[in-house]
Design a protein around this motif. Structure first.
Motif, short mmCIF file in Angstrom:
data_model
loop_
_atom_site.label_atom_id
_atom_site.label_comp_id
_atom_site.label_asym_id
_atom_site.label_seq_id
_atom_site.Cartn_x
_atom_site.Cartn_y
_atom_site.Cartn_z
N MET A 246 26.69 -28.31 -26.36
CA MET A 246 26.62 -27.50 -25.15
C MET A 246 25.34 -26.65 -25.13
N LYS A 247 24.95 -26.15 -26.30
CA LYS A 247 23.75 -25.32 -26.38
C LYS A 247 22.52 -26.07 -25.85
N GLU A 248 22.39 -27.34 -26.22
CA GLU A 248 21.23 -28.12 -25.77
C GLU A 248 21.26 -28.31 -24.25
N ARG A 249 22.44 -28.50 -23.69
CA ARG A 249 22.56 -28.64 -22.23
C ARG A 249 22.16 -27.33 -21.54
N ILE A 250 22.57 -26.21 -22.10
CA ILE A 250 22.20 -24.91 -21.54
C ILE A 250 20.68 -24.75 -21.57
N LYS A 251 20.06 -25.13 -22.67
CA LYS A 251 18.60 -25.05 -22.77
C LYS A 251 17.93 -25.90 -21.69
N GLU A 252 18.43 -27.11 -21.49
CA GLU A 252 17.88 -28.00 -20.46
C GLU A 252 17.98 -27.36 -19.08
N ILE A 253 19.13 -26.78 -18.79
CA ILE A 253 19.34 -26.15 -17.47
C ILE A 253 18.39 -24.97 -17.28
N ILE A 254 18.20 -24.17 -18.31
CA ILE A 254 17.30 -23.01 -18.22
C ILE A 254 15.87 -23.48 -17.95
N ILE A 255 15.42 -24.50 -18.68
CA ILE A 255 14.07 -25.02 -18.48
C ILE A 255 13.92 -25.62 -17.08
N GLU A 256 14.93 -26.34 -16.61
CA GLU A 256 14.90 -26.88 -15.25
C GLU A 256 14.77 -25.76 -14.22
N LEU A 257 15.55 -24.71 -14.39
CA LEU A 257 15.53 -23.58 -13.46
C LEU A 257 14.16 -22.90 -13.48
N LEU A 258 13.62 -22.67 -14.65
CA LEU A 258 12.31 -22.03 -14.76
C LEU A 258 11.20 -22.92 -14.20
N THR A 259 11.34 -24.22 -14.36
CA THR A 259 10.35 -25.14 -13.81
C THR A 259 10.37 -25.08 -12.29
N LEU A 260 11.56 -24.98 -11.71
CA LEU A 260 11.68 -24.87 -10.24
C LEU A 260 11.17 -23.53 -9.72
N ARG A 261 11.55 -22.48 -10.42
CA ARG A 261 11.21 -21.12 -9.95
C ARG A 261 9.86 -20.64 -10.44
N ASN A 262 9.47 -21.06 -11.64
CA ASN A 262 8.18 -20.76 -12.25
C ASN A 262 8.03 -19.32 -12.75
N ASP A 263 8.83 -18.39 -12.31
CA ASP A 263 8.61 -17.02 -12.74
C ASP A 263 9.83 -16.15 -12.43
N LYS A 264 10.02 -15.14 -13.24
CA LYS A 264 11.00 -14.09 -13.01
C LYS A 264 12.41 -14.60 -12.75
N VAL A 265 12.96 -15.27 -13.73
CA VAL A 265 14.35 -15.72 -13.66
C VAL A 265 15.18 -14.77 -14.52
N SER A 266 16.15 -14.14 -13.91
CA SER A 266 16.98 -13.15 -14.60
C SER A 266 18.15 -13.82 -15.31
N PHE A 267 18.76 -13.08 -16.23
CA PHE A 267 19.99 -13.56 -16.86
C PHE A 267 21.05 -13.83 -15.81
N ALA A 268 21.13 -12.98 -14.79
CA ALA A 268 22.14 -13.15 -13.74
C ALA A 268 21.95 -14.47 -13.00
N GLU A 269 20.70 -14.83 -12.73
CA GLU A 269 20.44 -16.10 -12.05
C GLU A 269 20.76 -17.29 -12.96
N ILE A 270 20.45 -17.15 -14.24
CA ILE A 270 20.79 -18.22 -15.19
C ILE A 270 22.30 -18.40 -15.23
N GLU A 271 23.04 -17.30 -15.30
CA GLU A 271 24.51 -17.39 -15.32
C GLU A 271 25.04 -18.07 -14.06
N ARG A 272 24.51 -17.69 -12.93
CA ARG A 272 24.95 -18.28 -11.67
C ARG A 272 24.69 -19.79 -11.66
N THR A 273 23.56 -20.21 -12.19
CA THR A 273 23.22 -21.63 -12.26
C THR A 273 24.16 -22.36 -13.22
N LEU A 274 24.43 -21.76 -14.37
CA LEU A 274 25.36 -22.36 -15.33
C LEU A 274 26.75 -22.51 -14.72
N GLU A 275 27.18 -21.48 -14.00
CA GLU A 275 28.50 -21.52 -13.36
C GLU A 275 28.58 -22.65 -12.34
#
Length: 123
Positions: free
Chosen positions: A1-30
């Motif tokens: 699961m940890k590796e999947r979470i890492k993939e999702i975080i990198i995907e999100l940062l690649t889309l957004r490119n900057d200033k991704v908060s923990f709250a946004e990461i949580e919302r994406t994981l949910e």
């Protein structure tokens, strides 16, 4: 699961490119059906009372730490607490105004992530 979470975080940062908060990461994981809540948290190494984020699953916590320190793929940067207001989630601690102060009570230091190597010169 940890590796999947890492993939999702990198995907999100690649889309957004900057200033991704923990709250946004949580919302994406949910949205993706990934369990992210738990009893873990990340604090400043120099002061355990200065929390970066709390209420994390072990896998979520390890994913963030590995992305910062092992994979060297993300950089935490100070962010205004208003970013978290807009993202809809703020920890129940006062904001730490000074990282060099040794707080005796728990505080929160708001950060947001961007892609990059924490150890490269200029970061």
């Amino acid at each position: 699961m940890k590796e999947r979470i890492k993939e999702i975080i990198i995907e999100l940062l690649t889309l957004r490119n900057d200033k991704v908060s923990f709250a946004e990461i949580e919302r994406t994981l949910e949205r993706k059906g990934i369990r992210y809540q738990g009893d873990y948290g990340i604090h400043m190494p120099s002061n355990k009372n200065v929390k970066l984020w709390v209420g994390m699953s072990e896998d979520f916590c390890k994913a963030i730490l590995e992305l910062m320190f092992d994979d060297r793929a993300i950089i935490p940067r100070n962010a205004p607490s208003t970013l978290y207001i807009f993202d809809g989630k703020i920890p129940d601690y006062p904001v730490a105004e000074n990282l060099y102060h040794m707080y005796e009570t728990e505080r929160w230091f708001p950060i947001a992530f961007s892609l990059g190597n924490f150890y490269e010169k200029g970061n």
